[in-house]
Design an enzyme around this catalytic site. Structure first.
Site, PDB file in Angstrom:
ATOM      1  N   ARG A 126     -10.905  -1.145  14.689  1.00  0.00           N
ATOM      2  CA  ARG A 126     -10.894  -0.330  13.475  1.00  0.00           C
ATOM      3  C   ARG A 126     -11.916  -0.983  12.552  1.00  0.00           C
ATOM      4  NH1 ARG A 126      -4.925   0.733  11.023  1.00  0.00           N
ATOM      5  NH2 ARG A 126      -5.388  -1.216   9.966  1.00  0.00           N
TER       6      ARG A 126
ATOM      7  N   TYR B  66      14.006  30.662   7.945  1.00  0.00           N
ATOM      8  CA  TYR B  66      12.793  31.301   8.465  1.00  0.00           C
ATOM      9  C   TYR B  66      12.784  31.329   9.993  1.00  0.00           C
ATOM     10  CZ  TYR B  66      10.598  30.753   3.851  1.00  0.00           C
ATOM     11  OH  TYR B  66      10.288  30.813   2.523  1.00  0.00           O
TER      12      TYR B  66
ATOM     13  N   CYS C 165      12.646  24.204   5.155  1.00  0.00           N
ATOM     14  CA  CYS C 165      11.714  24.955   4.306  1.00  0.00           C
ATOM     15  C   CYS C 165      10.973  23.985   3.378  1.00  0.00           C
ATOM     16  CB  CYS C 165      12.467  25.973   3.457  1.00  0.00           C
ATOM     17  SG  CYS C 165      13.662  26.967   4.370  1.00  0.00           S
ATOM     18  N   MET C 166      10.107  24.530   2.523  1.00  0.00           N
ATOM     19  CA  MET C 166       9.360  23.653   1.619  1.00  0.00           C
ATOM     20  C   MET C 166      10.289  22.914   0.645  1.00  0.00           C
ATOM     21  SD  MET C 166       6.295  24.524  -1.054  1.00  0.00           S
ATOM     22  CE  MET C 166       5.025  24.875   0.136  1.00  0.00           C
ATOM     23  N   ASP C 167      11.310  23.628   0.147  1.00  0.00           N
ATOM     24  CA  ASP C 167      12.183  23.038  -0.878  1.00  0.00           C
ATOM     25  C   ASP C 167      13.666  23.026  -0.514  1.00  0.00           C
ATOM     26  OD1 ASP C 167       9.821  23.199  -2.610  1.00  0.00           O
ATOM     27  OD2 ASP C 167      10.307  25.324  -2.723  1.00  0.00           O
TER      28      ASP C 167
ATOM     29  N   ARG D 257       1.023 -10.972   6.411  1.00  0.00           N
ATOM     30  CA  ARG D 257       1.009  -9.693   5.686  1.00  0.00           C
ATOM     31  C   ARG D 257       2.227  -8.871   6.109  1.00  0.00           C
ATOM     32  NH1 ARG D 257      -4.041  -9.968   8.044  1.00  0.00           N
ATOM     33  NH2 ARG D 257      -3.496  -8.186   9.349  1.00  0.00           N
TER      34      ARG D 257
ATOM     35  N   HIS E  12      -6.376  -7.965  12.384  1.00  0.00           N
ATOM     36  CA  HIS E  12      -5.165  -7.132  12.444  1.00  0.00           C
ATOM     37  C   HIS E  12      -4.781  -6.898  13.895  1.00  0.00           C
ATOM     38  CE1 HIS E  12      -2.097  -4.594  10.866  1.00  0.00           C
ATOM     39  NE2 HIS E  12      -2.639  -3.442  11.224  1.00  0.00           N
TER      40      HIS E  12
ATOM     41  N   LYS F 159       0.852  -1.201   0.000  1.00  0.00           N
ATOM     42  CA  LYS F 159       0.000   0.000   0.000  1.00  0.00           C
ATOM     43  C   LYS F 159       0.885   1.247   0.000  1.00  0.00           C
ATOM     44  CE  LYS F 159      -0.208  -0.387   5.040  1.00  0.00           C
ATOM     45  NZ  LYS F 159      -1.027  -0.845   6.185  1.00  0.00           N
TER      46      LYS F 159
HETATM   47  C1  LIG Z   1      -0.314  -1.915   6.835  1.00  0.00           C
HETATM   48  C2  LIG Z   1      -0.918  -3.199   7.226  1.00  0.00           C
HETATM   49  C3  LIG Z   1      -0.119  -4.353   7.379  1.00  0.00           C
HETATM   50  C4  LIG Z   1       1.405  -4.339   7.304  1.00  0.00           C
HETATM   51  O1  LIG Z   1       1.919  -4.056   8.590  1.00  0.00           O
HETATM   52  P1  LIG Z   1       3.508  -3.976   8.861  1.00  0.00           P
HETATM   53  O2  LIG Z   1       3.586  -3.719  10.312  1.00  0.00           O
HETATM   54  O3  LIG Z   1       4.018  -2.841   8.039  1.00  0.00           O
HETATM   55  O4  LIG Z   1       4.080  -5.264   8.458  1.00  0.00           O
HETATM   56  C5  LIG Z   1      -0.759  -5.552   7.632  1.00  0.00           C
HETATM   57  N1  LIG Z   1      -2.097  -5.609   7.750  1.00  0.00           N
HETATM   58  C6  LIG Z   1      -2.906  -4.525   7.631  1.00  0.00           C
HETATM   59  C7  LIG Z   1      -4.374  -4.677   7.787  1.00  0.00           C
HETATM   60  C8  LIG Z   1      -2.340  -3.285   7.377  1.00  0.00           C
HETATM   61  O5  LIG Z   1      -3.124  -2.201   7.284  1.00  0.00           O
END
Ligand SMILES: *Cc1c(COP(=O)(O)O)cnc(C)c1O
Length: 370
Positions: A131, A258, A305-307, A215, A159, A36
């Site tokens: 969540r 700044y 700064c921004m850049d 995952r 998760h 992602k």
């Molecule tokens: C981002 C995410 C992961 C990956 O987690 P890591 O700690 O980066 O390995 C796994 N499962 C879900 C649902 C996530 O949102």
């Protein structure tokens, strides 16, 4: 184009080694790379292609658009969307053979109200993160209703909230809730399909408790998932480099950038670097942290700064000049700055560091033979 000599260098060989490493330690659990947010900033398409060469057959992204980007680039492995997808886009998900996440009764209801092709789904269970997901006591109703609506559930997952923490007790609670739930559903005759729970931290710490797939997000990029347990075999994939745009001398009393948050106390030399917070070099690094110039760590001074930002190069000998290399993350000579180190300076997670390097910074890839 490369006009300001600032780039991210992505070591695909290191990435593939990390994927192989997880494949080995997790066997028979399979690796499901989470790519992602543009593969945590590394570039989703290139990373997915490298993972496919390591025989990965399943990816996870957050959103539909991320899945479509991978399909358009020719990625043929299964792809799970972990996050919210408005029901009017389920048809599109089906068109692109993406698997969606089923997490609420409202989703089933809106599916019942519209006709059209449906994607496959993995059911998400809330075991304590609070969540997305069905609570465990809702899961069998959800399964039954999904079946009645002719939805095809091909997997189930949850998760973890605390896998990176020292105390494993909440992990154990979530694990047990999930394991009992899945066993219960199977006993009732539901086909739960592919079962997955663990993220990077849990996979490193409890490789024997990862069900069918793990995952793996942040640690596939060679970044440690926790302060409390580390896997020394991970190799950092990302290097962030720039160059010096101007060298200047300051006299005692001169201020910088700044807001004049930095004053020179003695004669000093500073280097301006053409990277700023719009590139993901966070403004909270003002007067904090270091970069590598001429092989030594040089403090960031004044406001980012921004850049641009500015670094103290008084100790670098010989004095660097315009165009010389600056390493923000990665190695230079004997020194190195890790993603973990920058996260500590910024008081945030390792994942935020890599995923917030903006699209303005070009990505370059090594495709060394492996
Ligand atoms: C981002 C995410 C992961 C990956 O987690 P890591 O700690 O980066 O390995 C796994 N499962 C879900 C649902 C996530 O949102």
């Amino acid at each position: 184009m490369h006009s300001r000599k600032s780039e991210i260098f992505v070591d695909l060989k290191a990435y593939r080694e990390n994927i192989r490493h997880f494949t080995d330690i997790l066997y028979p659990t399979k690796v499901l790379p989470v790519i992602k947010a543009n593969a945590f900033g590394h570039g989703a398409v290139e990373i997915a292609k490298a993972a496919e060469e390591e025989f990965v057959d399943f990816f996870a992204v957050a959103y539909l658009e991320e899945g479509i980007e991978l399909r358009d680039a020719g990625i043929s492995a299964k792809i799970l969307m972990l996050n919210y997808c408005s029901p009017e886009y389920f048809q599109k998900a089906a068109d692109y053979s993406l698997t969606a996440t089923l997490h609420s009764f409202d989703q089933i209801e809106s599916i019942n109200q519209r006709k059209g092709k449906l994607p496959k789904f993995h059911m998400k269970i809330n075991t304590g993160m609070n969540r997305l997901g069905f609570n465990p006591d809702e899961a069998s109703d959800a399964f039954r209703m999904a079946e009645e609506s002719e939805m095809h559930i091909t997997g189930i997952y949850s998760h973890l909230a605390t896998a990176d923490e020292e105390d494993p007790s909440f992990f154990n609670q979530q694990y047990e809730r999930f394991e009992n739930l899945v066993a219960g559903l199977q006993k009732q005759g539901f086909d739960t399909g592919i079962v997955h729970l663990c993220n990077s931290a849990a996979s490193i710490r409890f490789p024997g408790r990862c069900f069918d797939y793990s995952r793996i997000g942040i640690s596939s990029f060679g970044v440690q998932p926790s302060h409390f347990f580390k896997d020394p075999r991970l190799r950092q994939v990302l290097t962030f480099k720039s160059c010096i745009s101007q060298v200047r001398c300051l006299e005692p009393g001169d201020s910088l950038s700044y807001g004049r948050t930095f004053f020179a106390e003695e004669n000093m030399k500073v280097a301006v670097v053409p990277v700023g917070y719009a590139d993901g070099f966070d403004r909270r690094l003002s007067n904090k942290g270091s970069v590598l110039i001429g092989g030594i760590p040089c403090r960031v001074i004044g406001r980012v700064c921004m850049d641009h930002f500015i670094a103290d190069i008084s100790k670098v000998d010989p004095t660097p000049k315009e165009g010389d290399e600056v390493v923000l993350i990665g190695n230079q000579g004997k020194e190195s700055i890790s993603v973990e180190q920058v996260a500590e300076w910024r008081e945030t997670t390792n994942s935020e560091i890599t995923s917030c390097i903006s699209y303005r910074v070009p990505r370059k890839y090594s495709r060394d033979a492996y």
